[in-house]
Write a protein that holds these residues in place. Structure first.
Motif, PDB file in Angstrom:
ATOM      1  N   PHE A  95       0.794  -1.221   0.000  1.00  0.00           N
ATOM      2  CA  PHE A  95       0.000   0.000   0.000  1.00  0.00           C
ATOM      3  C   PHE A  95       0.833   1.281   0.000  1.00  0.00           C
ATOM      4  O   PHE A  95       0.269   2.372  -0.061  1.00  0.00           O
ATOM      5  N   GLY A  96       2.148   1.158   0.100  1.00  0.00           N
ATOM      6  CA  GLY A  96       3.002   2.344   0.100  1.00  0.00           C
ATOM      7  C   GLY A  96       2.779   3.222   1.320  1.00  0.00           C
ATOM      8  O   GLY A  96       2.739   4.440   1.199  1.00  0.00           O
ATOM      9  N   ILE A  97       2.623   2.587   2.485  1.00  0.00           N
ATOM     10  CA  ILE A  97       2.361   3.319   3.714  1.00  0.00           C
ATOM     11  C   ILE A  97       3.565   3.238   4.652  1.00  0.00           C
ATOM     12  O   ILE A  97       4.434   2.403   4.480  1.00  0.00           O
ATOM     13  N   ALA A  98       3.556   4.111   5.639  1.00  0.00           N
ATOM     14  CA  ALA A  98       4.641   4.156   6.622  1.00  0.00           C
ATOM     15  C   ALA A  98       4.490   3.033   7.649  1.00  0.00           C
ATOM     16  O   ALA A  98       3.410   2.462   7.814  1.00  0.00           O
ATOM     17  N   THR A  99       5.575   2.762   8.353  1.00  0.00           N
ATOM     18  CA  THR A  99       5.590   1.720   9.370  1.00  0.00           C
ATOM     19  C   THR A  99       4.506   1.942  10.417  1.00  0.00           C
ATOM     20  O   THR A  99       3.753   1.020  10.757  1.00  0.00           O
ATOM     21  N   GLN A 100       4.420   3.137  10.964  1.00  0.00           N
ATOM     22  CA  GLN A 100       3.427   3.426  12.005  1.00  0.00           C
ATOM     23  C   GLN A 100       2.004   3.260  11.483  1.00  0.00           C
ATOM     24  O   GLN A 100       1.112   2.813  12.211  1.00  0.00           O
ATOM     25  N   THR A 101       1.781   3.599  10.227  1.00  0.00           N
ATOM     26  CA  THR A 101       0.463   3.431   9.627  1.00  0.00           C
ATOM     27  C   THR A 101       0.107   1.951   9.554  1.00  0.00           C
ATOM     28  O   THR A 101      -1.010   1.549   9.900  1.00  0.00           O
ATOM     29  N   ALA A 102       1.057   1.124   9.153  1.00  0.00           N
ATOM     30  CA  ALA A 102       0.830  -0.324   9.071  1.00  0.00           C
ATOM     31  C   ALA A 102       0.573  -0.906  10.456  1.00  0.00           C
ATOM     32  O   ALA A 102      -0.294  -1.774  10.621  1.00  0.00           O
ATOM     33  N   HIS A 103       1.279  -0.418  11.468  1.00  0.00           N
ATOM     34  CA  HIS A 103       1.039  -0.881  12.839  1.00  0.00           C
ATOM     35  C   HIS A 103      -0.377  -0.514  13.296  1.00  0.00           C
ATOM     36  O   HIS A 103      -1.039  -1.297  13.975  1.00  0.00           O
ATOM     37  N   LYS A 104      -0.840   0.671  12.915  1.00  0.00           N
ATOM     38  CA  LYS A 104      -2.199   1.089  13.277  1.00  0.00           C
ATOM     39  C   LYS A 104      -3.234   0.172  12.642  1.00  0.00           C
ATOM     40  O   LYS A 104      -4.264  -0.122  13.249  1.00  0.00           O
ATOM     41  N   VAL A 105      -2.973  -0.282  11.427  1.00  0.00           N
ATOM     42  CA  VAL A 105      -3.883  -1.217  10.756  1.00  0.00           C
ATOM     43  C   VAL A 105      -4.007  -2.489  11.589  1.00  0.00           C
ATOM     44  O   VAL A 105      -5.118  -2.935  11.893  1.00  0.00           O
ATOM     45  N   HIS A 106      -2.884  -3.055  11.983  1.00  0.00           N
ATOM     46  CA  HIS A 106      -2.907  -4.275  12.789  1.00  0.00           C
ATOM     47  C   HIS A 106      -3.599  -4.039  14.123  1.00  0.00           C
ATOM     48  O   HIS A 106      -4.400  -4.880  14.563  1.00  0.00           O
ATOM     49  N   ARG A 107      -3.309  -2.926  14.779  1.00  0.00           N
ATOM     50  CA  ARG A 107      -3.940  -2.638  16.072  1.00  0.00           C
ATOM     51  C   ARG A 107      -5.459  -2.540  15.937  1.00  0.00           C
ATOM     52  O   ARG A 107      -6.209  -3.064  16.763  1.00  0.00           O
ATOM     53  N   ALA A 108      -5.919  -1.876  14.890  1.00  0.00           N
ATOM     54  CA  ALA A 108      -7.361  -1.711  14.678  1.00  0.00           C
ATOM     55  C   ALA A 108      -8.037  -3.057  14.435  1.00  0.00           C
ATOM     56  O   ALA A 108      -9.098  -3.341  15.013  1.00  0.00           O
ATOM     57  N   LEU A 109      -7.427  -3.889  13.613  1.00  0.00           N
ATOM     58  CA  LEU A 109      -8.021  -5.201  13.313  1.00  0.00           C
ATOM     59  C   LEU A 109      -8.002  -6.118  14.536  1.00  0.00           C
ATOM     60  O   LEU A 109      -8.940  -6.893  14.754  1.00  0.00           O
ATOM     61  N   ARG A 110      -6.952  -6.007  15.356  1.00  0.00           N
ATOM     62  CA  ARG A 110      -6.911  -6.772  16.610  1.00  0.00           C
ATOM     63  C   ARG A 110      -8.004  -6.287  17.564  1.00  0.00           C
ATOM     64  O   ARG A 110      -8.681  -7.093  18.204  1.00  0.00           O
ATOM     65  N   GLU A 122     -10.812  -5.085  16.870  1.00  0.00           N
ATOM     66  CA  GLU A 122     -12.111  -5.561  16.371  1.00  0.00           C
ATOM     67  C   GLU A 122     -12.269  -7.068  16.538  1.00  0.00           C
ATOM     68  O   GLU A 122     -13.345  -7.607  16.293  1.00  0.00           O
ATOM     69  N   GLY A 123     -11.190  -7.738  16.899  1.00  0.00           N
ATOM     70  CA  GLY A 123     -11.253  -9.186  17.052  1.00  0.00           C
ATOM     71  C   GLY A 123     -11.141  -9.943  15.739  1.00  0.00           C
ATOM     72  O   GLY A 123     -11.393 -11.144  15.695  1.00  0.00           O
ATOM     73  N   LEU A 124     -10.750  -9.256  14.677  1.00  0.00           N
ATOM     74  CA  LEU A 124     -10.630  -9.915  13.372  1.00  0.00           C
ATOM     75  C   LEU A 124      -9.330 -10.689  13.233  1.00  0.00           C
ATOM     76  O   LEU A 124      -9.278 -11.674  12.507  1.00  0.00           O
ATOM     77  N   ILE A 125      -8.282 -10.224  13.899  1.00  0.00           N
ATOM     78  CA  ILE A 125      -7.000 -10.916  13.829  1.00  0.00           C
ATOM     79  C   ILE A 125      -6.424 -11.067  15.233  1.00  0.00           C
ATOM     80  O   ILE A 125      -6.848 -10.380  16.166  1.00  0.00           O
ATOM     81  N   TYR A 126      -5.477 -11.966  15.357  1.00  0.00           N
ATOM     82  CA  TYR A 126      -4.709 -12.115  16.587  1.00  0.00           C
ATOM     83  C   TYR A 126      -3.251 -12.272  16.175  1.00  0.00           C
ATOM     84  O   TYR A 126      -2.943 -12.655  15.053  1.00  0.00           O
ATOM     85  N   THR A 127      -2.349 -11.936  17.074  1.00  0.00           N
ATOM     86  CA  THR A 127      -0.926 -11.987  16.777  1.00  0.00           C
ATOM     87  C   THR A 127      -0.242 -12.996  17.678  1.00  0.00           C
ATOM     88  O   THR A 127      -0.458 -13.006  18.893  1.00  0.00           O
ATOM     89  N   GLU A 128       0.553 -13.847  17.068  1.00  0.00           N
ATOM     90  CA  GLU A 128       1.404 -14.792  17.787  1.00  0.00           C
ATOM     91  C   GLU A 128       2.811 -14.193  17.774  1.00  0.00           C
ATOM     92  O   GLU A 128       3.406 -14.060  16.696  1.00  0.00           O
ATOM     93  N   PRO A 129       3.337 -13.782  18.925  1.00  0.00           N
ATOM     94  CA  PRO A 129       4.659 -13.168  18.950  1.00  0.00           C
ATOM     95  C   PRO A 129       5.706 -14.025  18.231  1.00  0.00           C
ATOM     96  O   PRO A 129       5.818 -15.221  18.460  1.00  0.00           O
ATOM     97  N   GLY A 130       6.417 -13.390  17.344  1.00  0.00           N
ATOM     98  CA  GLY A 130       7.469 -14.063  16.589  1.00  0.00           C
ATOM     99  C   GLY A 130       6.966 -14.914  15.431  1.00  0.00           C
ATOM    100  O   GLY A 130       7.764 -15.458  14.674  1.00  0.00           O
TER     101      GLY A 130
END
Length: 80
Positions: free
Chosen positions: A43-58, A60-68
């Motif tokens: 998407f040609g976005i900055a690192t912080q913008t991409a992190h915000k995408v993940h935070r928002a989806l988490r 909402e309960g749409l995604i979960y993150t497994e560290p590493g």
């Protein structure tokens, strides 16, 4: 890449694209979603913008993150 609307934050627009991909089955439950780096490249976005995408989806309960391991689509989604 998508053409961004100037009046909506980019992270919201990218989150909506990923949300739609989850809803239409492009990303099935328990499969990986694009990483921060992959979002930046696609998407040609900055690192912080991409992190915000993940935070928002988490949030909402749409995604979960497994560290590493990465981020995955949640297994029990209901879009009615």
């Amino acid at each position: 890449m998508i053409e961004f609307a100037p009046d909506i934050p980019r992270w919201r627009q990218v989150a909506e694209v990923i949300r739609q991909r989850i809803k239409n089955g492009t990303y099935a439950p328990r499969t990986r979603v694009p990483s921060v780096i992959q979002l930046m490249e696609e998407f040609g976005i900055a690192t912080q913008t991409a992190h915000k995408v993940h935070r928002a989806l988490r949030a909402e309960g749409l995604i979960y993150t497994e560290p590493g391991m990465g981020s995955y689509v949640s297994k029990d989604l209901n879009f009615e």
